[in-house]
Design an enzyme around this catalytic site. Sequence first.
Site, PDB file in Angstrom:
ATOM      1  N   GLN A 246       0.839  -1.202   0.000  1.00 49.10           N
ATOM      2  CA  GLN A 246       0.000   0.000   0.000  1.00 49.10           C
ATOM      3  C   GLN A 246       0.871   1.249   0.000  1.00 49.10           C
ATOM      4  O   GLN A 246       0.352   2.353  -0.052  1.00 49.10           O
ATOM      5  CB  GLN A 246      -0.887   0.017   1.259  1.00 49.10           C
ATOM      6  CG  GLN A 246      -1.955  -1.062   1.283  1.00 49.10           C
ATOM      7  CD  GLN A 246      -2.672  -1.127   2.616  1.00 49.10           C
ATOM      8  OE1 GLN A 246      -2.707  -2.180   3.240  1.00 49.10           O
ATOM      9  NE2 GLN A 246      -3.273  -0.037   3.079  1.00 49.10           N
TER      10      GLN A 246
ATOM     11  N   ARG B 102      -5.242   6.869  17.301  1.00 46.38           N
ATOM     12  CA  ARG B 102      -6.558   6.842  16.652  1.00 46.38           C
ATOM     13  C   ARG B 102      -7.590   6.140  17.536  1.00 46.38           C
ATOM     14  O   ARG B 102      -8.776   6.465  17.491  1.00 46.38           O
ATOM     15  CB  ARG B 102      -6.485   6.217  15.255  1.00 46.38           C
ATOM     16  CG  ARG B 102      -7.758   6.421  14.428  1.00 46.38           C
ATOM     17  CD  ARG B 102      -7.603   5.983  12.967  1.00 46.38           C
ATOM     18  NE  ARG B 102      -7.077   7.031  12.112  1.00 46.38           N
ATOM     19  CZ  ARG B 102      -7.818   7.952  11.485  1.00 46.38           C
ATOM     20  NH1 ARG B 102      -9.135   7.952  11.605  1.00 46.38           N
ATOM     21  NH2 ARG B 102      -7.259   8.862  10.737  1.00 46.38           N
TER      22      ARG B 102
ATOM     23  N   ARG C 172      -7.717  -1.930   8.879  1.00 50.06           N
ATOM     24  CA  ARG C 172      -8.961  -1.204   8.617  1.00 50.06           C
ATOM     25  C   ARG C 172      -9.582  -0.571   9.883  1.00 50.06           C
ATOM     26  O   ARG C 172     -10.056  -1.283  10.766  1.00 50.06           O
ATOM     27  CB  ARG C 172      -9.958  -2.147   7.966  1.00 50.06           C
ATOM     28  CG  ARG C 172     -10.995  -1.451   7.095  1.00 50.06           C
ATOM     29  CD  ARG C 172     -11.774  -2.475   6.322  1.00 50.06           C
ATOM     30  NE  ARG C 172     -12.507  -1.876   5.208  1.00 50.06           N
ATOM     31  CZ  ARG C 172     -13.056  -2.576   4.222  1.00 50.06           C
ATOM     32  NH1 ARG C 172     -12.965  -3.875   4.205  1.00 50.06           N
ATOM     33  NH2 ARG C 172     -13.704  -1.971   3.253  1.00 50.06           N
TER      34      ARG C 172
ATOM     35  N   GLU D 271     -12.789   2.674   5.509  1.00 49.36           N
ATOM     36  CA  GLU D 271     -12.766   2.129   6.871  1.00 49.36           C
ATOM     37  C   GLU D 271     -14.046   2.347   7.690  1.00 49.36           C
ATOM     38  O   GLU D 271     -14.435   1.465   8.453  1.00 49.36           O
ATOM     39  CB  GLU D 271     -11.587   2.741   7.651  1.00 49.36           C
ATOM     40  CG  GLU D 271     -10.240   2.370   7.086  1.00 49.36           C
ATOM     41  CD  GLU D 271      -9.136   3.241   7.673  1.00 49.36           C
ATOM     42  OE1 GLU D 271      -9.088   4.436   7.331  1.00 49.36           O
ATOM     43  OE2 GLU D 271      -8.355   2.738   8.478  1.00 49.36           O
TER      44      GLU D 271
HETATM   45  N1  MTE Z   1     -11.309  -2.836   0.139  1.00 54.17           N
HETATM   46  C1  MTE Z   1     -10.776  -3.900  -0.473  1.00 54.17           C
HETATM   47  N2  MTE Z   1     -11.506  -4.574  -1.388  1.00 54.17           N
HETATM   48  N3  MTE Z   1      -9.516  -4.342  -0.178  1.00 54.17           N
HETATM   49  C2  MTE Z   1      -8.739  -3.707   0.761  1.00 54.17           C
HETATM   50  O1  MTE Z   1      -7.601  -4.109   1.014  1.00 54.17           O
HETATM   51  N4  MTE Z   1      -8.596  -1.869   2.406  1.00 54.17           N
HETATM   52  C3  MTE Z   1      -9.346  -0.966   3.281  1.00 54.17           C
HETATM   53  C4  MTE Z   1     -10.382  -0.182   2.481  1.00 54.17           C
HETATM   54  N5  MTE Z   1     -11.151  -1.065   1.640  1.00 54.17           N
HETATM   55  C5  MTE Z   1      -9.289  -2.571   1.441  1.00 54.17           C
HETATM   56  C6  MTE Z   1     -10.592  -2.152   1.066  1.00 54.17           C
HETATM   57  C7  MTE Z   1      -8.515  -0.010   4.011  1.00 54.17           C
HETATM   58  S1  MTE Z   1      -7.766  -0.506   5.432  1.00 54.17           S
HETATM   59  C8  MTE Z   1      -8.376   1.287   3.600  1.00 54.17           C
HETATM   60  S2  MTE Z   1      -7.498   2.419   4.505  1.00 54.17           S
HETATM   61  C9  MTE Z   1      -8.977   1.767   2.345  1.00 54.17           C
HETATM   62  O2  MTE Z   1      -9.682   0.740   1.662  1.00 54.17           O
HETATM   63  C10 MTE Z   1      -7.862   2.314   1.456  1.00 54.17           C
HETATM   64  O3  MTE Z   1      -8.314   2.715   0.234  1.00 54.17           O
HETATM   65  P1  MTE Z   1      -9.033   4.124  -0.046  1.00 54.17           P
HETATM   66  O4  MTE Z   1      -8.326   5.143   0.778  1.00 54.17           O
HETATM   67  O5  MTE Z   1      -8.838   4.307  -1.488  1.00 54.17           O
HETATM   68  O6  MTE Z   1     -10.445   3.935   0.366  1.00 54.17           O
HETATM   69  N1  HPA Z   2      -4.468   5.884   9.274  1.00 53.38           N
HETATM   70  C1  HPA Z   2      -3.930   4.917   8.528  1.00 53.38           C
HETATM   71  N2  HPA Z   2      -2.654   4.796   8.311  1.00 53.38           N
HETATM   72  C2  HPA Z   2      -1.845   5.689   8.881  1.00 53.38           C
HETATM   73  C3  HPA Z   2      -2.337   6.719   9.678  1.00 53.38           C
HETATM   74  C4  HPA Z   2      -3.726   6.824   9.879  1.00 53.38           C
HETATM   75  O1  HPA Z   2      -4.237   7.715  10.583  1.00 53.38           O
HETATM   76  N3  HPA Z   2      -1.301   7.433  10.105  1.00 53.38           N
HETATM   77  C5  HPA Z   2      -0.200   6.826   9.593  1.00 53.38           C
HETATM   78  N4  HPA Z   2      -0.528   5.784   8.844  1.00 53.38           N
HETATM   79 MO1  MOS Z   3      -6.120   1.267   6.112  1.00 54.08          MO
HETATM   80  S1  MOS Z   3      -5.849   0.416   7.960  1.00 54.08           S
HETATM   81  O1  MOS Z   3      -5.684   2.869   6.753  1.00 54.08           O
HETATM   82  O2  MOS Z   3      -4.736   0.706   5.332  1.00 54.08           O
END
Ligand code: MTE
Ligand code: HPA
Ligand code: MOS
Length: 779
Positions: free
Chosen positions: A213, A326, A358, A731
């Site tokens: 990521q 958080r 997440r 999330e």
């Molecule tokens: N959805 C899918 N299908 N797969 C993933 O790994 N990760 C989650 C969420 N949804 C995830 C997911 C997490 S932990 C985060 S922080 C966000 O997607 C990250 O993507 P975004 O910021 O584009 O929503």
């Molecule tokens: N969320 C997810 N990932 C992170 C954060 C947060 O607030 N800060 C640093 N990495």
């Molecule tokens: Mo999501 S736990 O912020 O990758």
Amino acid sequence: MLKKADHELYKYINGPMHAPLKHDSAHKHVSGSAEYIDDIPEPAGLLHGALGMADRAHAEIVSVDLSEVKAYPGVVCVLTAKDVPGDNDIASGSHHDEPLFAETKVEFHGQVIFAVIAETRDAARRAARLAKIEYRDLPHWLTVDTARDNAAPLVTPGMVLKRGEPENELDKAPRRLKGRMEIGGQEHFYLESHIAMAIPGEDDEVTVWSSTQHPSEVQHIVGHVLAIPSNAVTVNVRRMGGGFGGKETQGNLFAALAAIGAKKLNRAVKFRPDRDEDMVVTGKRHDFIVDYDVAFDDEGRLHAVDAIFAARCGYSADLSGPVTDRALFHADSSYFYPHVRLASEPLKTHTVSNTAYRGFGGPQGMLGGERIIEEIAYAVGKDPLEVRKLNFYGDVGSGRNVTPYHQEIEDNIVARVVEELETSCDYQARRKAIIEFNKTSPVIKKGIALTPVKFGISFTMTAFNQAGALVHVYQDGSIHLNHGGTEMGQGLYTKVAQVLADAFQVDIERVKITATTTAKVPNTSATAASSGSDLNGMAAYDAARQIKDRLVAFAVEKFGVPVDEVVFLPNRVRVGDQEIPFPDFVKQAYFARVQLSAAGFYKTPKIHWDRAAGRGTPFYYFAYGAACSEVSIDTLTGEYLMDRTDILHDVGKSLNPAIDIGQIEGAFVQGMGWLTTEELWWDDKGRLRTHAPSTYKIPLASDRPKIFNTRLAEWSANAEPTIGRSKAVGEPPFMLAISVLEALSMAVASVADYKVCPKLDAPATPERVLMAVERLKTL
Ligand code: MTE
Ligand code: HPA
Ligand code: MOS
């Protein structure tokens, strides 16, 4: 790429921006043609790596004999700390506490001591078992409680949030209670395990394909272990088969190993751990113990809250600082705490270093807050939903909209979301019916709960709230899009492509989404904190705006029309009274030597955070939601079923309702797994015994609620000028699953006529439910 026929399924609202387009790779995911790193055609001479892992939780390394490993047929070399050209450390951020190879001591069962590189993956893995390592055991502790017993250090400083005078108010209020909740961790269980493939280049160069990521951090770490600058390292990732936070930092290990092997041997090297190894060697969600002391009145209105959130962090800091922060930021859930003190304790344990997952500590914090409400509800003899409503944050000016971190909540819609859901799912009538049912049903008991979600959006580390994008428009009118975000299944690539298609008013097929690479957009943040589309969508929009500005200036000059007579219409541009197809227009601009490429940039406005003072505006805005779950438990076995869940969730003005609903349902089910069947278990030697799906139970399709209604709060729009007035979705809906735990709790409470709060710890496995039933029956 969408086929024309697909479009018939989708209704364009105002152009492609808010359309429910399918995920750009959906058909490839289901047909097996989406390319993951292990699917990339292997370079000639590729070698394979395997991990040599410690089998002690905490010990000095006395001697390491690798002769049999080296002699194993097919082994090309064995890497240890001595083979690291740069610094033997892969800690994320500014920490320096995670050796790539343990050298003198090991601090968790599974820590990497060496790596084998061989002609085949099988040979590498078999050889890795032949090491002879002597240890001198040191005392180890694995849990929050034993860490405290041993006066364990913190892996990173804790935080305190304080407002008002909790010390005085706790004594003054009419009622007071203290309690403790245990909250379990969680394995990410992405379908694609970690993987990295490194391909050596000339001089100091190396290219790494990493399932991460955070490509920029992998780039930084690879440079760090090889002692080469970042400009020699290119990190690529087209997609992950799920990340869920588990690939925010944990990919560093595999990428570093592959890169060192590749540079040492001048051959491509791939590391793909087996599922069990992945589960043992990579960090998970932090488990927490929450101790709370709260004061309230006979109505159930909170007066003061004092709580400590202690987390099992594992042996190193990793992201435990921001994760435990958080947790505190969400310990208020949706409630106003008139007087409050919240403290975190990120404790060191001899277990794998826990990491992002997440919600990033938010779920644990919020669950603590909801437990407090639940306890108060049982104490005053009310439906927990009533106590929730009584304590919701108030509007601006009410004096009841200030968080424990002194940010005022200005966009609060939680009361409306909860009220609408309460009505649409017929909560009151169903709760009455359930109470009636439980009176006459001897074995099966039902429960129902409606819980809210409020989740703060932004990285709490202000600097991370920035993003870049690179957009090229080619002479044929096709568009190349690259940005710093990574795709892990969440649909980010699709959403950002929609933003661009909307900006240029072209069909989405015209936009090619390309693999994330550090060579195109530098210094990116992890795709995390749900902010991927907020940040990268805006950066792409900024790039499009620059190109459009130049195109407009060109048209004004060439056709002699005023600016407002150059209008981007679907797939064409109107200039004065003529309409020119987009590709023709672009070609004319090219011949007029207009620059058709731009780098876009965005940084989130308004936010700032002073951690030492515990004050600031860490969040740009909040996302809201509510869920109502109904369950049935078997009071003889503890087994249970999810009968029904109704969700109303706020994504502002959705960028893509189809994808957002998928995110909400997926997050809910993942959260349900966390709170019900997913239990991590280490034995007294510190070995993770739940290291495969045989012993670690994620939800099955058949575990989902039998009735499952998910709706978006369609009336909502982000009060802040985010991209398309949307809100982050990744999330926040995870925490909707708290409704399941509370519904289980109500079902358990029925055996003691709802007089006692069952205080179910998480996960509420069937065993825990059964034990709680037994406990309440004897009261
Ligand atoms: N959805 C899918 N299908 N797969 C993933 O790994 N990760 C989650 C969420 N949804 C995830 C997911 C997490 S932990 C985060 S922080 C966000 O997607 C990250 O993507 P975004 O910021 O584009 O929503
Ligand atoms: N969320 C997810 N990932 C992170 C954060 C947060 O607030 N800060 C640093 N990495
Ligand atoms: Mo999501 S736990 O912020 O990758």
